[in-house]
Write an enzyme that holds these catalytic residues in place. Sequence first.
Site, PDB file in Angstrom:
ATOM      1  N   ARG A 157       2.332  14.589  13.036  1.00 50.80           N
ATOM      2  CA  ARG A 157       2.996  14.100  11.825  1.00 50.80           C
ATOM      3  C   ARG A 157       3.358  15.287  10.940  1.00 50.80           C
ATOM      4  NH1 ARG A 157      -0.053   8.844   9.733  1.00 50.80           N
ATOM      5  NH2 ARG A 157       1.882   8.586   8.576  1.00 50.80           N
ATOM      6  N   PRO A 158       4.437  15.979  11.337  1.00 53.19           N
ATOM      7  CA  PRO A 158       4.832  17.170  10.588  1.00 53.19           C
ATOM      8  C   PRO A 158       5.311  16.819   9.181  1.00 53.19           C
ATOM      9  CG  PRO A 158       6.531  16.576  12.186  1.00 53.19           C
ATOM     10  CD  PRO A 158       5.384  15.620  12.394  1.00 53.19           C
ATOM     11  N   ILE A 159       5.317  17.827   8.304  1.00 55.70           N
ATOM     12  CA  ILE A 159       5.907  17.606   6.964  1.00 55.70           C
ATOM     13  C   ILE A 159       7.031  18.616   6.721  1.00 55.70           C
ATOM     14  CG2 ILE A 159       3.921  16.477   5.867  1.00 55.70           C
ATOM     15  CD1 ILE A 159       3.314  19.211   4.531  1.00 55.70           C
ATOM     16  N   ASP A 160       7.611  19.092   7.830  1.00 62.69           N
ATOM     17  CA  ASP A 160       8.664  20.108   7.706  1.00 62.69           C
ATOM     18  C   ASP A 160       9.830  19.642   6.835  1.00 62.69           C
ATOM     19  OD1 ASP A 160       8.877  18.328   9.988  1.00 62.69           O
ATOM     20  OD2 ASP A 160      10.730  19.382  10.488  1.00 62.69           O
TER      21      ASP A 160
ATOM     22  N   ARG B  72      -8.609   0.728   5.258  1.00 60.66           N
ATOM     23  CA  ARG B  72      -7.717   1.641   4.538  1.00 60.66           C
ATOM     24  C   ARG B  72      -6.519   0.896   3.958  1.00 60.66           C
ATOM     25  NH1 ARG B  72      -7.032   7.279   7.658  1.00 60.66           N
ATOM     26  NH2 ARG B  72      -5.815   7.602   5.794  1.00 60.66           N
TER      27      ARG B  72
ATOM     28  N   LYS C 243       0.829  -1.217   0.000  1.00 53.55           N
ATOM     29  CA  LYS C 243       0.000   0.000   0.000  1.00 53.55           C
ATOM     30  C   LYS C 243       0.855   1.255   0.000  1.00 53.55           C
ATOM     31  CE  LYS C 243      -1.232   1.763   3.882  1.00 53.55           C
ATOM     32  NZ  LYS C 243      -1.319   2.956   4.681  1.00 53.55           N
ATOM     33  N   ASN C 244       1.856   1.303   0.867  1.00 49.45           N
ATOM     34  CA  ASN C 244       2.616   2.551   1.000  1.00 49.45           C
ATOM     35  C   ASN C 244       3.533   2.822  -0.196  1.00 49.45           C
ATOM     36  OD1 ASN C 244       1.292   3.200   3.318  1.00 49.45           O
ATOM     37  ND2 ASN C 244       2.871   2.402   4.693  1.00 49.45           N
TER      38      ASN C 244
ATOM     39  N   CYS D  41      -3.699   8.409   9.681  1.00 54.75           N
ATOM     40  CA  CYS D  41      -3.984   7.827  10.982  1.00 54.75           C
ATOM     41  C   CYS D  41      -3.442   8.717  12.090  1.00 54.75           C
ATOM     42  CB  CYS D  41      -3.331   6.447  11.086  1.00 54.75           C
ATOM     43  SG  CYS D  41      -4.289   5.157  10.296  1.00 54.75           S
TER      44      CYS D  41
ATOM     45  N   ASP E  91       5.099  -0.049  11.905  1.00 53.64           N
ATOM     46  CA  ASP E  91       3.802  -0.542  11.421  1.00 53.64           C
ATOM     47  C   ASP E  91       3.509  -1.976  11.877  1.00 53.64           C
ATOM     48  OD1 ASP E  91       3.547   1.879  10.199  1.00 53.64           O
ATOM     49  OD2 ASP E  91       3.875   1.160   8.158  1.00 53.64           O
TER      50      ASP E  91
ATOM     51  N   ILE F  78       9.398   5.844  16.693  1.00 51.63           N
ATOM     52  CA  ILE F  78       9.078   6.608  15.475  1.00 51.63           C
ATOM     53  C   ILE F  78       7.901   7.575  15.700  1.00 51.63           C
ATOM     54  CG2 ILE F  78       8.538   6.482  12.999  1.00 51.63           C
ATOM     55  CD1 ILE F  78      11.161   5.067  13.559  1.00 51.63           C
TER      56      ILE F  78
ATOM     57  N   ARG G  64      -2.812  10.526   4.454  1.00 49.24           N
ATOM     58  CA  ARG G  64      -1.490  11.084   4.661  1.00 49.24           C
ATOM     59  C   ARG G  64      -0.751  11.258   3.329  1.00 49.24           C
ATOM     60  NH1 ARG G  64       1.603  13.868   8.027  1.00 49.24           N
ATOM     61  NH2 ARG G  64       3.772  13.252   7.901  1.00 49.24           N
TER      62      ARG G  64
HETATM   63  C1  EPZ Z   1       5.144   6.352   6.290  1.00 45.64           C
HETATM   64  O1  EPZ Z   1       4.652   7.505   6.949  1.00 45.64           O
HETATM   65  C2  EPZ Z   1       3.991   5.404   6.211  1.00 45.64           C
HETATM   66  N1  EPZ Z   1       2.873   6.048   5.522  1.00 45.64           N
HETATM   67  C3  EPZ Z   1       3.561   4.987   7.605  1.00 45.64           C
HETATM   68  O2  EPZ Z   1       2.602   3.984   7.419  1.00 45.64           O
HETATM   69  C4  EPZ Z   1       4.745   4.420   8.363  1.00 45.64           C
HETATM   70  O3  EPZ Z   1       4.358   4.184   9.708  1.00 45.64           O
HETATM   71  C5  EPZ Z   1       5.923   5.393   8.348  1.00 45.64           C
HETATM   72  O4  EPZ Z   1       6.234   5.759   6.982  1.00 45.64           O
HETATM   73  C6  EPZ Z   1       7.182   4.832   8.988  1.00 45.64           C
HETATM   74  O5  EPZ Z   1       7.601   3.690   8.316  1.00 45.64           O
HETATM   75  C7  EPZ Z   1       2.837   6.092   4.217  1.00 45.64           C
HETATM   76  O6  EPZ Z   1       3.699   5.605   3.521  1.00 45.64           O
HETATM   77  C8  EPZ Z   1       1.668   6.752   3.596  1.00 45.64           C
HETATM   78  P1  EPZ Z   1       8.007   9.179   8.092  1.00 45.64           P
HETATM   79  P2  EPZ Z   1       5.459   8.839   6.908  1.00 45.64           P
HETATM   80  O7  EPZ Z   1       8.045  10.459   7.356  1.00 45.64           O
HETATM   81  O8  EPZ Z   1       6.122   8.969   5.581  1.00 45.64           O
HETATM   82  C9  EPZ Z   1       9.039  12.388  11.515  1.00 45.64           C
HETATM   83  C10 EPZ Z   1       0.760   2.646   8.031  1.00 45.64           C
HETATM   84  O9  EPZ Z   1       0.247   2.111   9.039  1.00 45.64           O
HETATM   85  N2  EPZ Z   1       8.895  13.412  10.471  1.00 45.64           N
HETATM   86  O10 EPZ Z   1       8.975   8.109   7.760  1.00 45.64           O
HETATM   87  O11 EPZ Z   1       4.540   9.913   7.336  1.00 45.64           O
HETATM   88  C11 EPZ Z   1       7.727  11.719  11.842  1.00 45.64           C
HETATM   89  O12 EPZ Z   1       6.960  12.474  12.751  1.00 45.64           O
HETATM   90  C12 EPZ Z   1       1.478   3.922   8.210  1.00 45.64           C
HETATM   91  O13 EPZ Z   1       0.695   2.187   6.879  1.00 45.64           O
HETATM   92  C13 EPZ Z   1       9.216  14.718  10.765  1.00 45.64           C
HETATM   93  O14 EPZ Z   1       9.581  15.057  11.890  1.00 45.64           O
HETATM   94  O15 EPZ Z   1       6.542   8.582   8.027  1.00 45.64           O
HETATM   95  C14 EPZ Z   1       8.177  10.395  12.389  1.00 45.64           C
HETATM   96  O16 EPZ Z   1       8.561  10.534  13.724  1.00 45.64           O
HETATM   97  C15 EPZ Z   1       0.987   4.862   9.177  1.00 45.64           C
HETATM   98  N3  EPZ Z   1       9.095  15.664   9.768  1.00 45.64           N
HETATM   99  C16 EPZ Z   1       9.423  10.078  11.562  1.00 45.64           C
HETATM  100  O17 EPZ Z   1       9.848  11.337  11.024  1.00 45.64           O
HETATM  101  C17 EPZ Z   1       8.706  15.338   8.509  1.00 45.64           C
HETATM  102  O18 EPZ Z   1       8.635  16.221   7.657  1.00 45.64           O
HETATM  103  C18 EPZ Z   1       9.212   9.096  10.428  1.00 45.64           C
HETATM  104  O19 EPZ Z   1       8.112   9.496   9.645  1.00 45.64           O
HETATM  105  C19 EPZ Z   1       8.398  13.989   8.219  1.00 45.64           C
HETATM  106  C20 EPZ Z   1       8.509  13.045   9.213  1.00 45.64           C
END
Ligand code: EPZ
Length: 430
Positions: free
Chosen positions: A122-125, A397, A22-23, A117, A305, A327, A93
């Site tokens: 969940r910042p996107i900075d 989902r 999915k991801n 979720c 996950d 995480i 997301r």
């Molecule tokens: C992806 O989320 C997956 N979602 C999540 O899947 C998964 O849990 C996660 O990666 C970790 O493997 C999708 O692919 C749609 P990250 P993502 O950016 O990309 C921090 C599921 O159940 N961060 O790797 O949002 C963040 O807060 C799910 O399928 C920042 O600080 O995760 C976290 O602590 C839910 N700033 C860490 O990094 C940012 O700009 C990792 O997040 C981005 C992230």
Amino acid sequence: MDQYVIKGGTPLTGEVEIGGAKNAALAIIAAAVMADETVTIENLPDVRDINVMLKAIEHIGAIVERPDRHTVRINGKYINTVNVDDEYIRKIRASYYLLGALIGKYKEAQVALPGGCAIGARPIDLHLKGFRALGVQVDIAHGQVIAKAEHLKGTHIYLDKVSVGATINIMMAAALAEGRTIIENAAKEPHVVDVANLLNRMGASIRGAGTDVIRIQGVQKLYKTDYTIISDQIEAGTYMYAAAATHGDVLVKNVIPKHLEATSAKLIEVGCELKEYDDAVRVIAKNPLRHTQVTTLAYPGFPTDMQPQMGVVLGIAHGTSTITESIFENRFKYVDELNKMGANIKVESNIAIINGVEKYSGARVSAPDLRAGAALVIAGLAAEGITIVDDIYYIERGYERFEEKLASLGGLIKKVSSEKEIQKFKLMIS
Ligand code: EPZ
């Protein structure tokens, strides 16, 4: 509202086929619009988030054809707006991947701030930091990310935190930037590699995906291709842990065992027997389950996950286990629900201390998010008596035909939508 009703206590046995990741698919759909030709994607999982993403690209003018539920053809030639916003896209997301794709292709994008979720802030900075480094002017207004660039210029980007989303998003935009981009401290997850492979098949020049330094030489245009998505390591892991929790024996087919290393290693530690084949793993859970320690980490560490599913297995393992969630800060929401089923788990900060109990007892619980919901279903399958899981919207989902696949393994589970149907199920299995 749909629910699952489950009669627990039957060991899961048999074979189950895993679908596409999915991801990976969410990002791949976004990447596909970057060409003005048809990109054919196979092994697409038929789950809600994917369908929302396909609707979103259709809304902005992409042509989307679905010859069958696991194949989609996407053509981005007729995209007529870079503004992506509707009530559905706000809930997922992965809408953020449309930022990277549209910025790369059109040098501008306007996308609703991502939902997803509720597993923590969940910042996107980091995504925005990457776009800005490529020369994009990014503002946030009216709940949208508004991005515009004169030119995209390749650059050096260091990610302060390992982020799957930011890595993929920057990679997509940089694929069509001028010159060379280097992403350092990149995420190494299999789906990062999958998206890079797709983009390369479309004509991009991306090297190093799967390591922590990714080098992208920008190209002018991307083209048509056919691509098959990798199998979903989290779906696979979920069935493996369901086999463990129910003391079953399940062959999980159509997987890439290498992607399951951390998931498999922990199952062996808790006392399961594992057999690995080229594209399948068999979990045999005849022995009593033992306690262990788990910390979630970026790939190749133990995936966040899979953390709730692990919590369910350890809840009925002998001794005291701990899970450290490193995480996301809010990924223990299943614990209160599991404690209603007789578990003995305390959460202190980001650590769950799990005192294993003999067995769970069926209860009415609700799915707090996607993976937590799947974990509660596993608990229900292992429990004595009847469990009802509410809010299965979350589970749908990300899991295709979840109840059907579990039922094919002998699980007594049914999707219902009324009290009457629950009573009917109880009569049927008594
Ligand atoms: C992806 O989320 C997956 N979602 C999540 O899947 C998964 O849990 C996660 O990666 C970790 O493997 C999708 O692919 C749609 P990250 P993502 O950016 O990309 C921090 C599921 O159940 N961060 O790797 O949002 C963040 O807060 C799910 O399928 C920042 O600080 O995760 C976290 O602590 C839910 N700033 C860490 O990094 C940012 O700009 C990792 O997040 C981005 C992230």
